[in-house]
Scaffold this motif. Structure first.
Motif, mmCIF file in Angstrom:
data_model
loop_
_atom_site.group_PDB
_atom_site.id
_atom_site.type_symbol
_atom_site.label_atom_id
_atom_site.label_comp_id
_atom_site.label_asym_id
_atom_site.label_seq_id
_atom_site.Cartn_x
_atom_site.Cartn_y
_atom_site.Cartn_z
ATOM 1 N N GLU A 23 -2.452 11.222 9.267
ATOM 2 C CA GLU A 23 -2.127 11.566 10.661
ATOM 3 C C GLU A 23 -3.056 12.679 11.168
ATOM 4 O OE1 GLU A 23 -0.473 9.474 12.096
ATOM 5 O OE2 GLU A 23 1.479 9.041 11.253
ATOM 6 N N GLU A 29 6.701 5.131 15.193
ATOM 7 C CA GLU A 29 5.521 4.425 14.675
ATOM 8 C C GLU A 29 5.442 3.017 15.260
ATOM 9 O OE1 GLU A 29 3.182 5.693 12.981
ATOM 10 O OE2 GLU A 29 3.974 7.357 11.806
ATOM 11 N N GLU A 79 -0.622 2.590 12.126
ATOM 12 C CA GLU A 79 0.772 2.921 12.467
ATOM 13 C C GLU A 79 1.724 1.790 12.069
ATOM 14 O OE1 GLU A 79 0.465 5.863 12.791
ATOM 15 O OE2 GLU A 79 -1.041 6.446 14.238
ATOM 16 N N HIS A 81 2.638 2.640 8.675
ATOM 17 C CA HIS A 81 3.567 3.783 8.614
ATOM 18 C C HIS A 81 4.991 3.358 8.968
ATOM 19 C CE1 HIS A 81 -0.017 6.679 9.420
ATOM 20 N NE2 HIS A 81 -0.079 6.095 8.242
#
Ligand SMILES: [Fe+2]
Ligand SMILES: [Fe+2]
Length: 200
Positions: free
Chosen positions: A69, A124, A154, A157
């Protein structure tokens, strides 16, 4: 089918198509907002590690996400610089603030973690959906490629936060809680006017 299709992400409401048009005309604002979103994603992972240092699987899973990130933050900073723009100030995040209202005070340590993991997964998933829209609709090819990278990352994630929740809670409970969060997000988006100067 792309990794960011709502059918895969489970999101109840697609982004208002007007958002991409608005986003196109407020690129500087979007980049600044995006930079802060990445910073918040990194700090949220650090905070989860601090609060749940007794959970080795969580620490091991989230430590590299902090780096990733923060790398995203730096990528957005480079893009701002390439355009001769500066970071600017952080804006009030109505989307996240409204989502956060769903975590009631007084929850136990264990209950709170599940909600936090769901909240992270949700942000996300929505970010992933918006990056897909940008990667498909922006005019500039370099920017489309830029946002495509974020979309893929993302999406990973989103999955990671759901998988982490399933390590600590029964699958049925995770699924039921996830559905509640999706409904809550739908209600939150209903309250917000789409803004082309915000990621959410
Ligand atoms: Fe990110
Ligand atoms: Fe992320």
């Amino acid at each position: 089918m792309s990794t960011a299709d709502n059918s895969i992400l489970g999101l109840k409401m697609p982004t208002d198509p007007r958002w991409v048009d608005l986003a196109t005309i407020s690129l500087e604002e979007i980049l600044t907002d995006h930079a802060f979103c990445e910073m918040k994603a990194a700090t949220q992972c650090i905070s989860l590690i601090q609060l749940h240092a007794d959970k080795p699987a969580l620490v091991e899973a989230l430590a590299p996400i902090v780096t990733e990130e923060w790398g995203h933050f730096q990528m957005v900073m480079s893009e701002l610089k390439r355009r001769g723009l500066e970071l600017g100030k952080q804006r009030k995040d109505d989307y996240v603030n409204l989502l956060l209202q769903r975590i009631p005070a007084g929850l136990s340590y264990g209950e709170k973690l599940l909600h936090k993991l769901m909240l992270c997964a949700l942000i996300e998933a929505r970010s992933c959906e918006r990056f897909r829209l940008l990667s498909e609709n922006l005019e500039e090819e370099a920017l489309r490629k830029f946002y495509y990278k974020f979309m893929v990352s993302e999406a990973g994630h989103y999955r990671l936060f759901i998988d982490l929740a399933e390590q600590y809670y029964p699958t049925e409970k995770v699924r039921a809680t996830w559905q509640e969060w999706l409904k809550h997000e739908e209600a939150v988006l209903d309250q917000l006017v789409p803004r082309g100067d915000r990621m959410h």
